[in-house]
Design a protein around this motif. Structure first.
Motif, PDB file in Angstrom:
ATOM      1  N   GLY A 272      45.532  49.156  24.331  1.00  0.00           N
ATOM      2  CA  GLY A 272      46.179  50.344  23.522  1.00  0.00           C
ATOM      3  C   GLY A 272      47.433  49.679  22.739  1.00  0.00           C
ATOM      4  N   GLY A 273      47.860  48.554  22.735  1.00  0.00           N
ATOM      5  CA  GLY A 273      48.918  47.763  22.146  1.00  0.00           C
ATOM      6  C   GLY A 273      49.002  47.762  20.499  1.00  0.00           C
ATOM      7  N   THR A 274      49.997  47.505  20.088  1.00  0.00           N
ATOM      8  CA  THR A 274      50.279  47.368  18.522  1.00  0.00           C
ATOM      9  C   THR A 274      49.085  46.347  18.024  1.00  0.00           C
ATOM     10  OG1 THR A 274      52.432  47.629  18.800  1.00  0.00           O
ATOM     11  CG2 THR A 274      51.683  46.965  16.706  1.00  0.00           C
ATOM     12  N   LYS A 275      48.268  46.867  16.898  1.00  0.00           N
ATOM     13  CA  LYS A 275      47.455  45.901  16.256  1.00  0.00           C
ATOM     14  C   LYS A 275      47.939  44.679  15.898  1.00  0.00           C
ATOM     15  CE  LYS A 275      43.800  46.047  12.780  1.00  0.00           C
ATOM     16  NZ  LYS A 275      43.159  46.564  11.812  1.00  0.00           N
ATOM     17  N   VAL A 276      47.031  43.456  16.357  1.00  0.00           N
ATOM     18  CA  VAL A 276      47.608  42.014  15.849  1.00  0.00           C
ATOM     19  C   VAL A 276      46.568  41.718  14.544  1.00  0.00           C
ATOM     20  CG1 VAL A 276      47.663  39.740  16.460  1.00  0.00           C
ATOM     21  CG2 VAL A 276      48.335  41.656  17.856  1.00  0.00           C
ATOM     22  N   TYR A 277      47.245  41.158  13.449  1.00  0.00           N
ATOM     23  CA  TYR A 277      46.620  40.603  12.528  1.00  0.00           C
ATOM     24  C   TYR A 277      46.452  39.154  12.440  1.00  0.00           C
ATOM     25  CZ  TYR A 277      47.168  45.452  10.619  1.00  0.00           C
ATOM     26  OH  TYR A 277      46.960  46.905  10.286  1.00  0.00           O
ATOM     27  N   GLU A 278      45.756  38.537  11.784  1.00  0.00           N
ATOM     28  CA  GLU A 278      45.646  37.235  11.598  1.00  0.00           C
ATOM     29  C   GLU A 278      45.705  36.879  10.198  1.00  0.00           C
ATOM     30  OE1 GLU A 278      42.756  33.573  13.228  1.00  0.00           O
ATOM     31  OE2 GLU A 278      41.654  34.762  11.791  1.00  0.00           O
ATOM     32  N   GLY A 279      46.360  35.724   9.647  1.00  0.00           N
ATOM     33  CA  GLY A 279      46.406  35.542   8.480  1.00  0.00           C
ATOM     34  C   GLY A 279      47.218  34.100   8.040  1.00  0.00           C
ATOM     35  N   TYR A 280      47.943  34.304   6.961  1.00  0.00           N
ATOM     36  CA  TYR A 280      48.478  32.929   6.638  1.00  0.00           C
ATOM     37  C   TYR A 280      49.989  33.232   6.011  1.00  0.00           C
ATOM     38  CZ  TYR A 280      44.257  30.512   7.170  1.00  0.00           C
ATOM     39  OH  TYR A 280      43.068  29.850   7.581  1.00  0.00           O
ATOM     40  N   VAL A 281      51.050  32.258   6.727  1.00  0.00           N
ATOM     41  CA  VAL A 281      52.309  31.992   6.127  1.00  0.00           C
ATOM     42  C   VAL A 281      52.314  30.769   5.370  1.00  0.00           C
ATOM     43  CG1 VAL A 281      54.720  32.266   6.311  1.00  0.00           C
ATOM     44  CG2 VAL A 281      53.247  33.765   7.499  1.00  0.00           C
ATOM     45  N   ALA A 282      52.379  30.803   3.973  1.00  0.00           N
ATOM     46  CA  ALA A 282      52.316  29.600   3.493  1.00  0.00           C
ATOM     47  C   ALA A 282      50.718  28.891   3.883  1.00  0.00           C
ATOM     48  CB  ALA A 282      53.353  28.345   3.435  1.00  0.00           C
TER      49      ALA A 282
ATOM     50  N   GLU B  13      47.645  35.614  19.259  1.00  0.00           N
ATOM     51  CA  GLU B  13      46.193  35.017  19.144  1.00  0.00           C
ATOM     52  C   GLU B  13      45.328  35.489  20.195  1.00  0.00           C
ATOM     53  OE1 GLU B  13      43.941  30.642  19.013  1.00  0.00           O
ATOM     54  OE2 GLU B  13      46.087  30.647  19.290  1.00  0.00           O
ATOM     55  N   GLY B  14      45.772  35.543  21.492  1.00  0.00           N
ATOM     56  CA  GLY B  14      44.900  36.183  22.544  1.00  0.00           C
ATOM     57  C   GLY B  14      44.486  37.501  22.271  1.00  0.00           C
ATOM     58  N   ALA B  15      45.536  38.283  21.798  1.00  0.00           N
ATOM     59  CA  ALA B  15      45.072  39.767  21.346  1.00  0.00           C
ATOM     60  C   ALA B  15      43.961  40.010  20.287  1.00  0.00           C
ATOM     61  CB  ALA B  15      46.268  40.533  21.201  1.00  0.00           C
TER      62      ALA B  15
END
Length: 222
Positions: A154-164, A127-129
């Protein structure tokens, strides 16, 4: 001359001061310029301290601090991100498990300080990233969820979304639309534990979501 501190990380530090006038911080004690996209992970002992910046007279954005801050004078002049903001703070965070105090102790900025506490688990979740990256066009913040406990440059991209119906963060793209809640007969979602909103019918509610309409007047006068 007002300068810029950007893309700087300070880790494994321990700063301390017994001076009651001068301040201590993870990145910069007194800022009258710009601090952007910085982080610090360590420990501070001082009577005047901020996790990222102690006294902000400029612009502070997209930064985080994780660590302990020990108020040596018990005067309350410490903040997880900044102890005194006079201008602008935006999109900054601190680990509220390690320092449970305010993100900004004193805020008189003409742009209200936008800084919040996040738990260790929330940082680890990605969440922070995601929040630090925000709408920046250049990729700055990322995190390998499950192996990196905090956001990194430069880290791996983080996505926000939903699981259920649960909001999640992932290194893979997620659905942007939640599924409908799966409410139990008691009106609590079996997946995310959200409460089903009470249903209003004229002057009556189904308060306990059990399918029986409750009269508000009768409940009030019970």
């Amino acid at each position: 001359e007002r300068g810029t501190i950007q893309n700087v990380g300070v880790v494994d530090f321990s700063f301390s001061s017994t001076n009651t006038v001068f301040a201590v911080a993870g990145i910069c004690a007194y800022n009258s310029g710009t601090i952007k996209n910085c982080f610090c992970i360590g420990e501070i002992h001082s009577g005047r301290a901020g996790g990222v910046c102690a006294n902000n007279q400029g612009y502070l954005s997209d930064c985080y601090f994780s660590g302990k801050i020990v108020d040596e004078t018990n005067a309350g002049n410490v903040g997880g991100v900044c102890y005194n903001n006079a201008v602008s703070i935006s999109n900054c965070y601190h680990n509220i498990d390690l320092f449970p105090g305010k993100a900004i102790e004193s805020d008189s900025g003409y742009l209200a300080g936008d800084a919040f506490g996040k738990t260790t688990a929330e940082f680890a979740s990605g969440e922070g990233a995601y929040l630090l990256q925000g709408n920046q066009s250049e990729a700055v913040w990322g995190q390998t969820i499950g192996s990196e406990p905090y956001p990194v440059f430069g880290g791996t991209k983080v996505y926000e979304g939903y699981v259920a119906c649960l909001k999640k963060y992932s290194n893979s793209e997620l659905s942007t639309t939640p599924t409908p809640h799966d409410y139990s007969k008691n009106g609590i979602c079996n997946t995310c534990h959200a409460y089903k909103p009470a249903t209003l019918t004229t002057d009556k509610y189904d308060i306990d979501n059990n399918g029986t309409i409750d009269n508000v007047y009768e409940i009030y006068n019970a």
